[in-house]
Design an enzyme around this catalytic site. Structure first.
Site, PDB file in Angstrom:
ATOM      1  N   SER A   2      73.721  57.341 -66.001  1.00  0.00           N
ATOM      2  CA  SER A   2      72.800  56.564 -66.243  1.00  0.00           C
ATOM      3  C   SER A   2      72.123  55.723 -66.334  1.00  0.00           C
ATOM      4  O   SER A   2      71.335  55.067 -67.201  1.00  0.00           O
ATOM      5  CB  SER A   2      73.575  55.598 -64.922  1.00  0.00           C
ATOM      6  OG  SER A   2      73.204  55.254 -63.586  1.00  0.00           O
TER       7      SER A   2
ATOM      8  N   HIS B 165      79.461  56.381 -68.551  1.00  0.00           N
ATOM      9  CA  HIS B 165      79.147  56.309 -69.719  1.00  0.00           C
ATOM     10  C   HIS B 165      79.433  57.170 -71.134  1.00  0.00           C
ATOM     11  O   HIS B 165      79.032  56.601 -71.653  1.00  0.00           O
ATOM     12  CB  HIS B 165      77.655  56.384 -69.508  1.00  0.00           C
ATOM     13  CG  HIS B 165      76.668  55.302 -68.630  1.00  0.00           C
ATOM     14  ND1 HIS B 165      76.065  53.940 -69.045  1.00  0.00           N
ATOM     15  CD2 HIS B 165      76.526  55.562 -67.011  1.00  0.00           C
ATOM     16  CE1 HIS B 165      75.782  53.466 -67.674  1.00  0.00           C
ATOM     17  NE2 HIS B 165      76.124  54.399 -67.287  1.00  0.00           N
TER      18      HIS B 165
ATOM     19  N   LYS C 108      81.933  49.552 -69.601  1.00  0.00           N
ATOM     20  CA  LYS C 108      80.722  49.768 -70.368  1.00  0.00           C
ATOM     21  C   LYS C 108      81.507  49.622 -71.865  1.00  0.00           C
ATOM     22  O   LYS C 108      81.218  48.560 -72.839  1.00  0.00           O
ATOM     23  CB  LYS C 108      80.015  51.135 -69.697  1.00  0.00           C
ATOM     24  CG  LYS C 108      79.494  50.639 -68.453  1.00  0.00           C
ATOM     25  CD  LYS C 108      78.676  51.810 -67.745  1.00  0.00           C
ATOM     26  CE  LYS C 108      77.923  51.333 -66.652  1.00  0.00           C
ATOM     27  NZ  LYS C 108      78.059  51.999 -65.822  1.00  0.00           N
TER      28      LYS C 108
END
Ligand SMILES: *Cc1c(COP(=O)(O)O)cnc(C)c1O
Length: 390
Positions: A179, A207, A238
């Site tokens: 990240s 992610h 996300k």
């Protein structure tokens, strides 16, 4: 006593330039946001596909709100399991090509619940040094032995694996996209090592979900190892633009987690409207590759330009691009100057990243235009020359 302790701690943070304050965003999370009274270009959001303010997600949430109300009333194991939760889990299981799925309220809670329920003090957990805090906290809570290997260091992982033959269960746990660095875990190599040492693999696709792989299923799809990962989790907060997290796997694994994961059991179910919006997000991720392609166009462009400008972008290969400057105060100053120019890129400092690796963390969105990118490149170059003698 408490006052003294708190004041001393805060003073220490202040002296090291590490004290953080909250900023306030008014309005939606778009490529531009209204921050502390000023419109700025947003280059620090995990909203990679620009879905957080997508009208189709909003419509799905409103529809559910009108039908289902706001709160879900109780733990999902009591009376808080609503139709929207089931629909979302079925959608995710099908998309991820797994038997079943369990949705948690957040990624943090998913990780602490999954790891602490599956492993105990007889087990050994191998973790990358740069793993997300929730993966570390989950392992601590499990009371298993924790062995951390240097970032992506497969030789060290091999040494640790071969030195741990006494453990009852063994698992390698890693972020699939890191990240703060935007690089990938070598999942092909990790899977091979796991097989060699009779060890399980758990990955955190926070992610990568919606971003990597031809279909957006994540880094395991990108590496072609989806069937070799024992436990896969990812977040809906996300690229999916919502909130919450999933774990996908066999029916048995999901049934186990429903019964054992304390962060699933002892908390109220996520609001039905959030589940409804997330279902819509997964449908959009599945149906359309356009946004993902635009995100990758922006990524390729920015990575190549930033390297040309002389920035240290580490090993980034994704829409997360660190500009590693080292010094925390310098990084903060850089970020402040950018903000004055109308660009929001956050300064990431220890303890979020290791000492002496403070950085600006750029994250790109599919909705950033070429003009947005060029504007940022121009300002980065000018401020970089002034502050860092690039
Ligand atoms: C953001 C993140 C989480 C936490 O997810 P939330 O839904 O925000 O709690 C977990 N793991 C990784 C790698 C993350 O980046």
């Amino acid at each position: 006593m408490l006052k003294k302790y708190i004041n001393k701690s805060l003073k220490e943070l202040e002296e090291k330039g590490l004290k953080r304050e909250l900023r306030c965003v008014e309005g939606a999370q778009s490529r531009q946001i209204f921050l502390d009274g000023k419109t700025v270009l947003n280059f620090c959001s995990n909203n990679y596909l620009g879905l957080a303010d997508d009208k189709r997600l909003t419509a799905a949430a409103i529809d559910s709100l009108e039908r289902d109300g706001v709160g879900s009333g109780a733990s999902r194991l009591v009376c808080g399991n609503m139709a929207s939760h089931n629909v979302l889990e079925e959608k995710l299981a099908a998309f991820k090509r797994k038997q079943r799925c369990l949705v948690f309220s957040t990624g943090y809670m998913a990780n602490i619940g999954i790891i602490s329920s599956l492993f105990d003090r007889h087990d050994c957990i191998f973790e990358d040094k740069l793993n997300h805090a929730s993966l570390i906290d989950g392992a601590r809570l499990s009371q298993a032995k924790i062995k951390r290997y240097a970032h992506n260091d497969m030789d060290m992982l091999r040494r640790l694996l071969s030195g741990s033959r006494g453990a009852k269960k063994k698992v390698i746990i890693t972020d699939s996209v890191f990240s703060m660095d935007g690089d990938l875990a070598p999942l092909d190599k990790i899977v091979a090592l796991a097989k060699e040492f009779d060890c399980m693999v758990m990955i955190d696709e926070a992610h990568a979900f919606g971003v990597l792989g031809k279909s957006g299923r994540g880094a395991a799809e990108h590496f072609g190892v989806e069937d070799d990962i024992d436990i896969v989790m990812g977040t809906l907060s996300k690229a999916a633009g919502c909130f919450g997290a999933y774990c996908c796997g066999t029916s048995a694994l999901i049934s186990f987690l429903q019964n054992k994961a304390r962060s699933f059991i002892y908390t109220t179910g996520m609001p039905a409207s959030v589940a409804a919006a997330a279902t819509q997000a997964v449908e959009l991720i599945e149906a359309s590759h356009d946004r993902r392609e635009r995100l990758w166009e922006n990524t390729r462009y920015m990575l190549s330009q930033l390297k040309l400008q002389g920035f240290n972008v580490g090993e980034s290969q994704t829409p997360i691009i660190p500009l590693i400057l080292g010094d925390a105060a310098l990084t903060l100053e850089f970020s402040r100057r950018l903000l004055r120019e109308g660009i929001f890129i956050s300064a990431i400092r220890p303890p979020t990243v290791p000492e002496h690796t403070a950085r600006l963390r750029l994250s790109l969105m599919a909705t950033h235009t070429k003009e947005d990118c060029d504007f940022v490149l121009d300002k980065l170059s000018k401020i970089g020359e002034e502050l860092c003698h690039l």
